[in-house]
Scaffold this active site. Structure first.
Site, PDB file in Angstrom:
ATOM      1  N   ASP A 273      -8.778   5.713  -0.233  1.00  0.00           N
ATOM      2  CA  ASP A 273      -7.571   4.999  -0.650  1.00  0.00           C
ATOM      3  C   ASP A 273      -6.405   5.991  -0.572  1.00  0.00           C
ATOM      4  O   ASP A 273      -6.589   7.211  -0.451  1.00  0.00           O
ATOM      5  CB  ASP A 273      -7.724   4.371  -2.037  1.00  0.00           C
ATOM      6  CG  ASP A 273      -6.770   3.179  -2.192  1.00  0.00           C
ATOM      7  OD1 ASP A 273      -5.753   3.120  -1.480  1.00  0.00           O
ATOM      8  OD2 ASP A 273      -7.035   2.297  -3.036  1.00  0.00           O
TER       9      ASP A 273
HETATM   10  C1  NOJ Z   1      -3.458   1.524  -2.207  1.00  0.00           C
HETATM   11  C2  NOJ Z   1      -4.327   0.326  -2.462  1.00  0.00           C
HETATM   12  O1  NOJ Z   1      -5.206   0.573  -3.543  1.00  0.00           O
HETATM   13  C3  NOJ Z   1      -5.145  -0.119  -1.267  1.00  0.00           C
HETATM   14  O2  NOJ Z   1      -5.746  -1.338  -1.585  1.00  0.00           O
HETATM   15  C4  NOJ Z   1      -4.292  -0.218  -0.048  1.00  0.00           C
HETATM   16  O3  NOJ Z   1      -5.053  -0.664   1.042  1.00  0.00           O
HETATM   17  C5  NOJ Z   1      -3.682   1.154   0.226  1.00  0.00           C
HETATM   18  N1  NOJ Z   1      -2.862   1.571  -0.907  1.00  0.00           N
HETATM   19  C6  NOJ Z   1      -2.839   1.175   1.494  1.00  0.00           C
HETATM   20  O4  NOJ Z   1      -1.681   0.467   1.330  1.00  0.00           O
END
Ligand code: NOJ
Length: 698
Positions: A273
């Site tokens: 993430d």
């Molecule tokens: C943080 C989020 O938790 C995740 O779900 C997302 O895909 C990423 N950022 C990228 O934007």
């Protein structure tokens, strides 16, 4: 490949903003979120600012994928640099959060799950994949299949609700829709399933928070949706931000190697993430960035999204022998394999071909998904409305287009959305827009009051401790009640809301969620009865915020909630949810009869009869639940095991039949799946609180 080139394949980066606005980009984002600047101002500032795509680093082979780049021209340019100007010529991946549509935005996942329609879920993902791939995107960070039982968690909006089985069916359908059965087929993108694992169990529903979870619950509830998505072919998985029992998922070898790869058989690529590898230092699970890099790679995180830790640390760590070369090679192989599977080596530009826009035809599917997603929660006979009644339209959400997009609609545009007011106008229905002078309701026959949440109030980093309507909205409903006019409460929101104080004042309540581009059109069709409601909730609605988490498949205590004082309940809130899982009204009524179960050859054959006792044709959502009463271990009071939908004409009856493999009753105990032999209760109905039952021995 040199070590540095290999590391480059594991680096995912996004554009940086050049030329400042006097504030940092993070501060700019805060300004949008707290309303100091509007979405439009933000978009304008962004389009006027320069973006740095780190092209020099790319030329040196230091970048393997991007996220957040969605302009096909830019994607072409970067892909050209990667394939023609780097030494190895390896094409790039472009990831983005295509969560519920791309240019054409369909309902948020929580809403769409209320359709209980796997074919629809697949079709909308297919539509999104086509639009996104045309813009150059090769991977979506979706579906989110986190089982979410706490409505305070803002990300409950991004998945299919509180039930593991439903989440599994939903997730698998989305994966099939995004990827089809072959990534080389036109209009497919890689599905990166997230967040592995148990992010939805964050303590208190507070985003990013710690998760304390038993192995039994992890296996029985939180892993099955991932297993289903992997079985459906998902080629990417994103480890979750949270820790489980103290170990951040990003550095959990047990989770990412033993469970994900060995037990669930995943062979694709993992993408951390955003910034999560660096955050392992804040978790307290790594001393410094070097240790975070080593732990994450060794645990099985292939791609580092946005933290820059792999870029800064891995080459030295491998060259100094702190990390084995084979571990790096393995991660690089996963990345290259997915690029190969996408056909990028032969056709690096196959994903950016802005041909004629198919968005017009996609809107029909959007409308269909919105019609199936909205849920009728209360109706004292006021609905459907006659087309000649004069409506008083109140509440800012009634004309907001932007809020219909909901959380995570990066490619969507507010002006492509139809608000409730737009749709009333377009249909030529008699209404007055009441802004502040409530005396205008005197001239109206009925009040349509739009209340709930703006799109910023759910999604990531949008947990709420109090999930009721605002004080202003509550005051408004009370004031309107005094007018004596019938009230239809329309809820636009991204999570269940605790509305037990407002509900009695409304004659009808419609859960309209954030249903995307066609929100207003769908709502008008349903309110005026051109179409019947068929949506059913996939998460329980609490009576009060303090009742969270409330979910249908809880374990019984030794003192189940009841009238007696010494039972498991609150003194000041109802014990049942306000609206239960599976619930949804329509303009007709169904009655169930004669549920029968037969156990033979490891199959439970379950059947019951349903009669449409009302005056309109309608869709019956058959829900099959079981309760394990074997006495081996305390088990949930109900567990959804199957569902289906059938259209039943007014006055007609239909037979509902399910064949349930006994294997689906297995429980995870002592590191293995076992079946408890003994008595099971079997339930059928169209809501977790309106069921008929039978018992069987297994
Ligand atoms: C943080 C989020 O938790 C995740 O779900 C997302 O895909 C990423 N950022 C990228 O934007």
């Amino acid at each position: 490949m040199t070590t540095a080139e290999k590391v480059g394949q594991l680096v995912q980066t996004g554009p940086s903003i050049v030329g400042a606005f006097g504030v940092s980009f993070e501060e700019l984002l805060n300004m949008v979120f707290d309303g100091r600047i509007s979405d439009e101002e933000f978009q304008r500032m962004m389009s006027e600012s320069g973006q740095d795509y780190h092209e020099e680093i790319l030329r040196q082979g230091g970048i393997g994928s991007y996220n957040g780049v969605t302009d096909p021209e830019v994607i072409r340019k970067l892909q050209r640099i990667a394939t023609e100007e780097t030494r190895m010529g390896i094409p790039l991946l472009f990831g983005s959060d295509v969560i519920h549509g791309h240019r054409t935005v369909y309902p948020i996942p929580l809403a769409e799950s209320c359709a209980w329609d796997p074919q629809l879920w697949e079709k909308t993902a297919r539509m999104a994949a086509k639009e996104a791939s045309r813009d150059g995107i090769t991977m979506t960070f979706a579906p989110m299949v986190d089982v979410a039982k706490d409505a305070r968690w803002g990300r409950i909006s991004e998945g299919a609700g509180e039930d593991s089985f439903l989440q599994s069916v939903f997730g698998a359908a989305k994966v099939r829709g995004f990827q089809q059965d072959d990534l080389r087929k036109p209009g497919t993108i890689v599905s990166c399933v997230k967040h592995f694992a148990a992010y939805g169990a964050c303590e208190g529903g507070r985003d990013y928070n710690h998760v304390e979870l038993s192995g039994e619950r992890l296996y029985e509830e939180y892993l099955p949706p991932f297993a289903a998505c992997i079985k459906a072919g998902a080629r990417a998985v994103m480890p979750a931000f949270n820790d489980i029992n103290g170990i951040p998922c990003t550095v959990s070898r047990k989770l990412l190697r033993d469970i994900l790869r060995k037990e669930l058989g995943f062979t694709g690529v993992t993408v951390s993430d955003s910034n999560a590898i660096a955050e392992c230092v804040d978790h307290g699970a790594a001393r410094d960035m070097a240790e975070a890099a080593k732990k994450a790679l060794e645990a099985g995180v292939d791609i580092d999204m946005s933290s820059g830790v792999y870029a800064a640390q891995l080459t030295d760590l491998v060259e100094e022998g702190v990390i084995e070369k084979a571990v790096l090679d393995e991660a690089v192989r996963e990345v290259l394999r997915v690029k190969y599977e996408l056909g990028l080596f032969e056709q690096p530009y196959r994903f950016c071909s802005p041909e004629e826009s198919p968005e017009k035809e996609n809107r029909a599917l959007c409308l269909e998904s919105a019609l199936k997603s909205m849920v009728l929660l209360k109706n004292n006979g006021l609905l459907p409305l006659q087309k000649n009644v004069k409506v008083g339209l109140i509440g800012s959400l009634a004309e907001s287009r932007a809020d219909m997009l909901g959380a995570w609609a990066l490619g969507g545009r507010a002006n492509d959305c139809i608000s409730l007011k737009d749709a009333l106008e377009e249909a030529g229905l008699p209404f007055v827009r009441i802004e502040s002078d409530l005396s205008e309701v005197e001239d109206c026959d009925v009040i349509l009051l739009a209340a709930g949440e703006t799109k910023e109030m759910s999604g990531e980093a949008a947990s709420r401790a109090v999930i009721s309507l605002s004080q202003e909205e509550k005051g408004l409903i009370r004031a309107l009640r005094e007018s004596g006019k019938p009230i239809i409460l329309i809820l636009f929101n991204g999570r269940p809301l605790a509305i037990s104080d407002a509900a009695p004042d409304a004659d009808a309540i419609v859960e309209a969620w954030h249903c995307g581009c066609e929100s207003g059109h769908a709502l008008v069709k349903l309110l005026y009865g051109d179409r019947n409601f068929s949506g059913h909730l996939t998460t329980s609605f609490p009576n009060a915020s303090g009742q969270c988490p409330v979910y249908y498949n809880h374990l019984n205590t030794g003192r189940p909630a009841g009238r007696g004082k010494f039972t498991c309940k609150y003194l000041d809130v109802e014990t049942e949810p306000l609206f239960p899982f599976g619930f949804g009204l329509s303009y007709t009524e169904f009655e169930e009869e004669a549920l029968e179960v037969q156990a033979e050859n490891d199959i439970l054959s379950v059947r019951w009869t349903v009669v449409n006792t009302g005056k309109r044709d309608g869709v019956y959502t058959a829900q099959l639940y079981v309760r394990d009463k074997t006495g081996v271990r305390a088990c949930p009071v109900l567990e959804l095991k199957a569902f289906s939908q059938v259209e039943i004409a007014a006055g007609k009856r239909e037979e509902i039949c399910f064949e349930l493999p006994v294997q689906s009753l297995a429980r995870y105990e002592n590191d293995a799946w076992t079946i408890h032999h003994g008595t099971y209760e079997i339930f059928g109905g169209e809501s977790s609180k309106k069921l008929i039952r039978a018992e069987t021995e297994v």
